[in-house]
Design a protein around this motif. Structure first.
Motif, PDB file in Angstrom:
ATOM      1  N   LEU A 152       0.808  -1.210   0.000  1.00  0.00           N
ATOM      2  CA  LEU A 152       0.000   0.000   0.000  1.00  0.00           C
ATOM      3  C   LEU A 152       0.847   1.268   0.000  1.00  0.00           C
ATOM      4  O   LEU A 152       0.305   2.360  -0.109  1.00  0.00           O
ATOM      5  CB  LEU A 152      -0.937   0.003   1.221  1.00  0.00           C
ATOM      6  CG  LEU A 152      -1.991  -1.105   1.241  1.00  0.00           C
ATOM      7  CD1 LEU A 152      -2.829  -0.985   2.496  1.00  0.00           C
ATOM      8  CD2 LEU A 152      -2.868  -1.067  -0.005  1.00  0.00           C
ATOM      9  N   ARG A 153       2.148   1.164   0.144  1.00  0.00           N
ATOM     10  CA  ARG A 153       3.018   2.334   0.206  1.00  0.00           C
ATOM     11  C   ARG A 153       3.041   3.036  -1.149  1.00  0.00           C
ATOM     12  O   ARG A 153       3.071   2.404  -2.201  1.00  0.00           O
ATOM     13  CB  ARG A 153       4.417   1.912   0.604  1.00  0.00           C
ATOM     14  CG  ARG A 153       5.390   3.071   0.786  1.00  0.00           C
ATOM     15  CD  ARG A 153       6.738   2.569   1.226  1.00  0.00           C
ATOM     16  NE  ARG A 153       6.685   1.995   2.565  1.00  0.00           N
ATOM     17  CZ  ARG A 153       7.705   1.362   3.125  1.00  0.00           C
ATOM     18  NH1 ARG A 153       8.831   1.206   2.455  1.00  0.00           N
ATOM     19  NH2 ARG A 153       7.598   0.876   4.339  1.00  0.00           N
ATOM     20  N   ASP A 154       3.001   4.354  -1.086  1.00  0.00           N
ATOM     21  CA  ASP A 154       3.011   5.162  -2.304  1.00  0.00           C
ATOM     22  C   ASP A 154       4.434   5.241  -2.828  1.00  0.00           C
ATOM     23  O   ASP A 154       5.240   6.060  -2.389  1.00  0.00           O
ATOM     24  CB  ASP A 154       2.476   6.563  -1.986  1.00  0.00           C
ATOM     25  CG  ASP A 154       2.292   7.389  -3.241  1.00  0.00           C
ATOM     26  OD1 ASP A 154       2.396   6.818  -4.337  1.00  0.00           O
ATOM     27  OD2 ASP A 154       2.037   8.599  -3.129  1.00  0.00           O
ATOM     28  N   THR A 155       4.768   4.381  -3.785  1.00  0.00           N
ATOM     29  CA  THR A 155       6.116   4.301  -4.322  1.00  0.00           C
ATOM     30  C   THR A 155       6.096   4.605  -5.813  1.00  0.00           C
ATOM     31  O   THR A 155       5.049   4.574  -6.473  1.00  0.00           O
ATOM     32  CB  THR A 155       6.724   2.901  -4.102  1.00  0.00           C
ATOM     33  OG1 THR A 155       5.929   1.938  -4.817  1.00  0.00           O
ATOM     34  CG2 THR A 155       6.726   2.537  -2.623  1.00  0.00           C
ATOM     35  N   VAL A 156       7.283   4.906  -6.356  1.00  0.00           N
ATOM     36  CA  VAL A 156       7.400   5.161  -7.792  1.00  0.00           C
ATOM     37  C   VAL A 156       7.064   3.903  -8.581  1.00  0.00           C
ATOM     38  O   VAL A 156       6.387   3.959  -9.622  1.00  0.00           O
ATOM     39  CB  VAL A 156       8.825   5.654  -8.120  1.00  0.00           C
ATOM     40  CG1 VAL A 156       9.004   5.794  -9.632  1.00  0.00           C
ATOM     41  CG2 VAL A 156       9.100   6.984  -7.436  1.00  0.00           C
ATOM     42  N   ALA A 157       7.540   2.745  -8.102  1.00  0.00           N
ATOM     43  CA  ALA A 157       7.242   1.484  -8.794  1.00  0.00           C
ATOM     44  C   ALA A 157       5.729   1.241  -8.842  1.00  0.00           C
ATOM     45  O   ALA A 157       5.195   0.788  -9.866  1.00  0.00           O
ATOM     46  CB  ALA A 157       7.940   0.326  -8.083  1.00  0.00           C
ATOM     47  N   ARG A 158       5.048   1.553  -7.752  1.00  0.00           N
ATOM     48  CA  ARG A 158       3.593   1.372  -7.720  1.00  0.00           C
ATOM     49  C   ARG A 158       2.917   2.300  -8.723  1.00  0.00           C
ATOM     50  O   ARG A 158       1.985   1.894  -9.438  1.00  0.00           O
ATOM     51  CB  ARG A 158       3.084   1.647  -6.309  1.00  0.00           C
ATOM     52  CG  ARG A 158       1.567   1.606  -6.161  1.00  0.00           C
ATOM     53  CD  ARG A 158       1.190   1.778  -4.689  1.00  0.00           C
ATOM     54  NE  ARG A 158      -0.242   1.897  -4.531  1.00  0.00           N
ATOM     55  CZ  ARG A 158      -0.898   3.043  -4.488  1.00  0.00           C
ATOM     56  NH1 ARG A 158      -0.212   4.167  -4.599  1.00  0.00           N
ATOM     57  NH2 ARG A 158      -2.194   3.099  -4.337  1.00  0.00           N
ATOM     58  N   TRP A 159       3.388   3.538  -8.799  1.00  0.00           N
ATOM     59  CA  TRP A 159       2.779   4.470  -9.744  1.00  0.00           C
ATOM     60  C   TRP A 159       3.037   4.061 -11.191  1.00  0.00           C
ATOM     61  O   TRP A 159       2.173   4.213 -12.059  1.00  0.00           O
ATOM     62  CB  TRP A 159       3.316   5.877  -9.482  1.00  0.00           C
ATOM     63  CG  TRP A 159       2.457   6.629  -8.535  1.00  0.00           C
ATOM     64  CD1 TRP A 159       2.647   6.776  -7.191  1.00  0.00           C
ATOM     65  CD2 TRP A 159       1.247   7.318  -8.829  1.00  0.00           C
ATOM     66  NE1 TRP A 159       1.623   7.506  -6.635  1.00  0.00           N
ATOM     67  CE2 TRP A 159       0.754   7.858  -7.623  1.00  0.00           C
ATOM     68  CE3 TRP A 159       0.523   7.529  -9.997  1.00  0.00           C
ATOM     69  CZ2 TRP A 159      -0.417   8.598  -7.555  1.00  0.00           C
ATOM     70  CZ3 TRP A 159      -0.650   8.271  -9.923  1.00  0.00           C
ATOM     71  CH2 TRP A 159      -1.108   8.795  -8.733  1.00  0.00           C
ATOM     72  N   GLY A 161       4.985  13.435  -2.173  1.00  0.00           N
ATOM     73  CA  GLY A 161       5.191  12.563  -3.320  1.00  0.00           C
ATOM     74  C   GLY A 161       5.370  11.112  -2.920  1.00  0.00           C
ATOM     75  O   GLY A 161       5.164  10.726  -1.758  1.00  0.00           O
ATOM     76  N   PRO A 162       5.758  10.271  -3.859  1.00  0.00           N
ATOM     77  CA  PRO A 162       5.985   8.852  -3.573  1.00  0.00           C
ATOM     78  C   PRO A 162       7.075   8.644  -2.533  1.00  0.00           C
ATOM     79  O   PRO A 162       7.833   9.559  -2.191  1.00  0.00           O
ATOM     80  CB  PRO A 162       6.395   8.278  -4.947  1.00  0.00           C
ATOM     81  CG  PRO A 162       5.846   9.225  -5.940  1.00  0.00           C
ATOM     82  CD  PRO A 162       5.875  10.571  -5.302  1.00  0.00           C
ATOM     83  N   HIS A 163       7.154   7.407  -2.054  1.00  0.00           N
ATOM     84  CA  HIS A 163       8.048   7.080  -0.947  1.00  0.00           C
ATOM     85  C   HIS A 163       9.503   7.404  -1.273  1.00  0.00           C
ATOM     86  O   HIS A 163      10.217   7.999  -0.450  1.00  0.00           O
ATOM     87  CB  HIS A 163       7.897   5.588  -0.616  1.00  0.00           C
ATOM     88  CG  HIS A 163       8.847   5.112   0.449  1.00  0.00           C
ATOM     89  ND1 HIS A 163       8.712   5.451   1.775  1.00  0.00           N
ATOM     90  CD2 HIS A 163       9.968   4.341   0.367  1.00  0.00           C
ATOM     91  CE1 HIS A 163       9.690   4.891   2.471  1.00  0.00           C
ATOM     92  NE2 HIS A 163      10.461   4.216   1.642  1.00  0.00           N
ATOM     93  N   GLU A 164       9.970   7.042  -2.473  1.00  0.00           N
ATOM     94  CA  GLU A 164      11.373   7.268  -2.813  1.00  0.00           C
ATOM     95  C   GLU A 164      11.697   8.767  -2.847  1.00  0.00           C
ATOM     96  O   GLU A 164      12.760   9.191  -2.389  1.00  0.00           O
ATOM     97  CB  GLU A 164      11.694   6.643  -4.174  1.00  0.00           C
ATOM     98  CG  GLU A 164      11.623   5.129  -4.195  1.00  0.00           C
ATOM     99  CD  GLU A 164      10.239   4.614  -4.490  1.00  0.00           C
ATOM    100  OE1 GLU A 164      10.101   3.416  -4.768  1.00  0.00           O
ATOM    101  OE2 GLU A 164       9.281   5.413  -4.445  1.00  0.00           O
TER     102      GLU A 164
END
Length: 446
Positions: free
Chosen positions: A12-19, A218-221
């Motif tokens: 569920l973490r907002d990451t670049v890979a997820r986006w 923004g995303p996690h990274e």
């Protein structure tokens, strides 16, 4: 269970890979939706329900006309009524009609109005859509049983799409590209906005070390990168503060023994030795003051602001003219720049002072490009040995042949000027000119 919970949180973490994954999935789903919508709308237009083709109204009057004629004349009459849009076929029995085999061919949906037009309405009616013909381009067909148990078939071709297959495929490809582009644009803006804020915060810190930390969004990274940058910024601010306090303490501690040395020098009877001691003490005091001024430069505490750089340079030229120093100036009459005017004024003053002290015919040039601007200070003089063009920017470095103690300064002017220029994101370099002389070139980002 202890392992599943962290995995679930990571998913569920907002990451670049997820986006990126969501962008690809949403682009595919949107493209399929557009394609399905186009096919559906075009299909409804090309293959409307049988009740909406206009075939039923025309067929009712023809049925009455065929029933009123002699059986021997019905085939010829059906052929005469037929045209390019509607084909009629009469047969005494149902056999012989080229129709697909369906489990239930009885025409019910939308037939109430058609049956009401027939007398009597209770008769067997079969309806066929273009989709009922497997593997071939179908047509509309309406099979009506007449009152004498003979059969009359109405046949009409389906509508044309109005476009060739290649054109239809091109439309589908364009819709796929548009849908993919829209999804990618939305997703990339979601990712690009925090990156832009990150870049703006980094540039702001480059020109103002007291700038506030960047908000981690923004995303996690990206948030982790912003947090790391904020930590580095805090450490640098803490280091600068500690260094300033340390230098202030050193200056205080050094001035006390220098004062004692001067007091003791008053008791030296040899006047020549006394003057040499006083010169050394004065030189040490000047070096301490210059070093403290360099490290505690108030210009570096100045806030960046919009100002007219061309007007600032013209003001400097006018100030030197008031001091009987003629400096030629060339450049635009107005050039708005975002920076620290006090710091850049100190840079230009240092470069112009050097051009006047160690050269002649000083010239100040200002030029602007698409993303850069240049300020050039030219003079005609002895120049600098090529191997020393970079050494002169080192603190306390002096060229004894041309810039010695008698000319003043302790070798911190160019170091301070380059530090201020670099804090603006630019660069200061020196070049020897053809025919003798020196060029100091300041390059600043717009």
């Amino acid at each position: 269970m202890k392992l599943i919970k962290p995995l679930w949180r990571y998913r569920l973490r907002d990451t670049v890979a997820r986006w990126i994954a969501l962008t690809i999935i949403m682009a595919m789903l949107t493209a399929l939706a557009f394609n399905a919508l186009f096919v559906q709308l075009a299909g409804v237009w090309a293959y409307p329900p049988l009740a909406e083709t206009g075939l039923l109204e025309k067929s009712a009057s023809i049925v009455h006309m065929i029933e009123a004629s002699e059986p021997s004349q019905r085939s010829r009459l059906a052929a005469a009524v037929s045209d390019e849009h509607l084909s009629l076929t009469w047969r005494p029995t149902r056999q012989g009609f080229d129709l697909p085999v369906l489990e239930d061919a009885e025409y019910r949906r939308g037939s109430e109005k058609f049956r009401a037009l027939l007398h009597p309405p209770e008769r067997h009616i079969e309806g066929y859509q273009p989709s009922d013909w497997p593997g071939t381009e179908g047509r509309y067909a309406l099979l009506v049983q007449l009152s004498d148990q003979s059969w009359l078939m109405f046949s009409s071709a389906s509508r044309s799409w109005g476009l060739e297959e290649g054109t239809r495929n091109l439309i589908v490809i364009v819709l796929v590209l548009i849908s993919t582009g829209l999804v990618a644009l939305i997703a990339t803006r979601r990712l690009a906005k925090p990156l832009q804020q990150f870049a703006q915060g980094a540039r702001r810190f480059a020109v103002d070390f007291r700038a506030p930390p960047i908000e981690p969004v923004g995303p996690h990274e990206i948030r982790q990168a912003i947090l790391a940058f904020n930590a580095m910024q805090a450490q640098l601010q803490h280091f600068i503060k500690d260094r300033t306090q340390m230098l202030a303490a050193i200056s205080h501690d050094l001035r006390t023994p220098l004062t004692r040395m001067r007091l003791r020098g008053e008791f030296i009877e040899d006047a020549d030795q006394q003057q040499r001691l006083f010169r050394d003490v004065d030189e040490m005091q000047a070096m301490i003051n210059s070093a403290l001024e360099f490290f505690r430069d108030d210009a570096r505490l100045e806030q960046a602001t919009q100002f007219d750089l061309a007007e600032l340079l013209q003001t400097l030229v006018d100030d030197y003219r008031d001091q009987s120093q003629k400096i030629a100036f060339s450049g635009p009459s107005r050039l708005v720049y975002c920076g620290r005017p006090l710091g850049l004024k100190r840079v230009m003053t240092n470069l112009l002072d050097n051009a006047i002290k160690y050269g002649s015919e000083p010239v100040l040039l200002l030029a602007q490009g698409e993303d850069r601007l240049w300020v050039r200070v030219l003079d005609r003089g002895p120049g600098i040995p090529p191997e020393a063009l970079e050494q002169v920017f080192m603190p306390f470095f002096r060229l004894e042949t041309s810039r010695n103690k008698s000319t003043g300064g302790v070798g911190l002017g160019l170091s301070s000027a380059r530090a201020i220029v670099r804090e603006h994101g630019g660069e200061l370099c020196l070049f020897n000119r053809e025919g003798g002389g020196l060029e100091a070139r300041v390059e600043l980002p717009v």
